[in-house]
Design a protein around this motif. Structure first.
Motif, PDB file in Angstrom:
ATOM      1  N   SER A  89       0.849  -1.196   0.000  1.00  8.40           N
ATOM      2  CA  SER A  89       0.000   0.000   0.000  1.00  8.40           C
ATOM      3  C   SER A  89       0.880   1.240   0.000  1.00  8.40           C
ATOM      4  O   SER A  89       1.917   1.281   0.658  1.00  8.40           O
ATOM      5  N   LEU A  90       0.454   2.223  -0.769  1.00 10.13           N
ATOM      6  CA  LEU A  90       1.159   3.496  -0.861  1.00 10.13           C
ATOM      7  C   LEU A  90       0.185   4.572  -0.410  1.00 10.13           C
ATOM      8  O   LEU A  90      -0.926   4.678  -0.951  1.00 10.13           O
ATOM      9  N   ASN A  91       0.590   5.358   0.580  1.00  9.82           N
ATOM     10  CA  ASN A  91      -0.300   6.346   1.160  1.00  9.82           C
ATOM     11  C   ASN A  91       0.420   7.680   1.283  1.00  9.82           C
ATOM     12  O   ASN A  91       1.627   7.726   1.519  1.00  9.82           O
ATOM     13  N   THR A 129       4.207   6.890   2.288  1.00  9.58           N
ATOM     14  CA  THR A 129       4.462   5.740   3.146  1.00  9.58           C
ATOM     15  C   THR A 129       4.123   4.480   2.374  1.00  9.58           C
ATOM     16  O   THR A 129       2.978   4.281   1.978  1.00  9.58           O
ATOM     17  N   LEU A 130       5.132   3.650   2.143  1.00 11.96           N
ATOM     18  CA  LEU A 130       4.946   2.349   1.510  1.00 11.96           C
ATOM     19  C   LEU A 130       4.885   1.333   2.635  1.00 11.96           C
ATOM     20  O   LEU A 130       5.790   1.262   3.463  1.00 11.96           O
ATOM     21  N   ALA A 131       3.796   0.542   2.680  1.00 10.32           N
ATOM     22  CA  ALA A 131       3.602  -0.386   3.792  1.00 10.32           C
ATOM     23  C   ALA A 131       3.090  -1.724   3.295  1.00 10.32           C
ATOM     24  O   ALA A 131       2.577  -1.840   2.183  1.00 10.32           O
ATOM     25  N   SER A 132       3.265  -2.738   4.166  1.00  5.98           N
ATOM     26  CA  SER A 132       2.772  -4.078   3.870  1.00  5.98           C
ATOM     27  C   SER A 132       2.441  -4.789   5.172  1.00  5.98           C
ATOM     28  O   SER A 132       3.155  -4.638   6.162  1.00  5.98           O
ATOM     29  N   THR A 133       1.349  -5.552   5.166  1.00 10.76           N
ATOM     30  CA  THR A 133       0.996  -6.408   6.296  1.00 10.76           C
ATOM     31  C   THR A 133       0.960  -7.867   5.865  1.00 10.76           C
ATOM     32  O   THR A 133       0.465  -8.715   6.593  1.00 10.76           O
ATOM     33  N   PHE A 134       1.452  -8.152   4.682  1.00 14.09           N
ATOM     34  CA  PHE A 134       1.464  -9.515   4.152  1.00 14.09           C
ATOM     35  C   PHE A 134       2.461 -10.348   4.952  1.00 14.09           C
ATOM     36  O   PHE A 134       3.494  -9.840   5.342  1.00 14.09           O
TER      37      PHE A 134
END
Length: 173
Positions: A89-91, A129-134
């Motif tokens: 995700s990019l926010n 903010t580049l994020a991941s919950t994988f």
């Protein structure tokens, strides 16, 4: 709205409760299940970190817009590894919701981010903010990036447009 940390805290409380129950009742199967669930959490941290590691982001283009419209910024996510990256995700501040995407192995992925252009002039892209919950959603890995990308915002045109001045024709024309 719940955060990822809330789930990790709840999962840790459940594992601790399972461990205390297994100790109290001397359950061998309880120990096995407790350590299996705990190992899922530990392995999940490594896979969540790996999902973002060595992913490259580059700034793309942004076309000029009028004030009051949405400015669309194009970014490029490049995955040079043999592993697919999922649930990224990019926010940015001002976005209605994050932009979700997957990055295939050894490929580039174009991401479009739309932000409202409120006033005229140069509008820089804010910090992203580049994020991941994988893979299991217990942990959140993130990276912040402030690209040197901006868009020109023109003044909003007047609607309806002002009439053109009347032309006075000279005799003989």
């Amino acid at each position: 709205k719940r955060k990822v940390g809330d789930y990790a805290t709840a999962a840790a409380a459940v594992v601790l409760t399972m461990l205390l129950t297994a100790i109290n009742y001397q359950l061998s199967l309880g120990y096995a299940v407790t350590f299996l669930v705990a190992s899922f959490g530990v392995v999940g941290t490594l896979h969540t970190f790996r999902n973002l590691a060595t992913l490259t982001l580059r700034a793309g283009r942004a076309e000029p817009v009028f004030a009051g419209q949405l400015a669309e910024f194009t970014l490029i996510a490049r995955n040079e590894t043999r592993l697919d990256r999922f649930a990224l995700s990019l926010n940015a501040p001002g976005m209605a919701q994050p932009e979700y995407f997957d990055a295939a192995a050894a490929a580039e992925h174009f991401i479009a981010i739309a932000l409202p252009a409120r006033q005229r002039g140069w509008m820089p892209l804010p910090r992203l903010t580049l994020a991941s919950t994988f893979p299991i959603g217990l942990w959140r890995a993130w990276a912040r990036w402030h690209p040197a990308l901006r868009v020109l915002v023109y003044p909003q045109p007047e609607t309806p447009a002002a009439p053109l001045p009347a032309r006075v024709a000279a005799s003989g024309e």
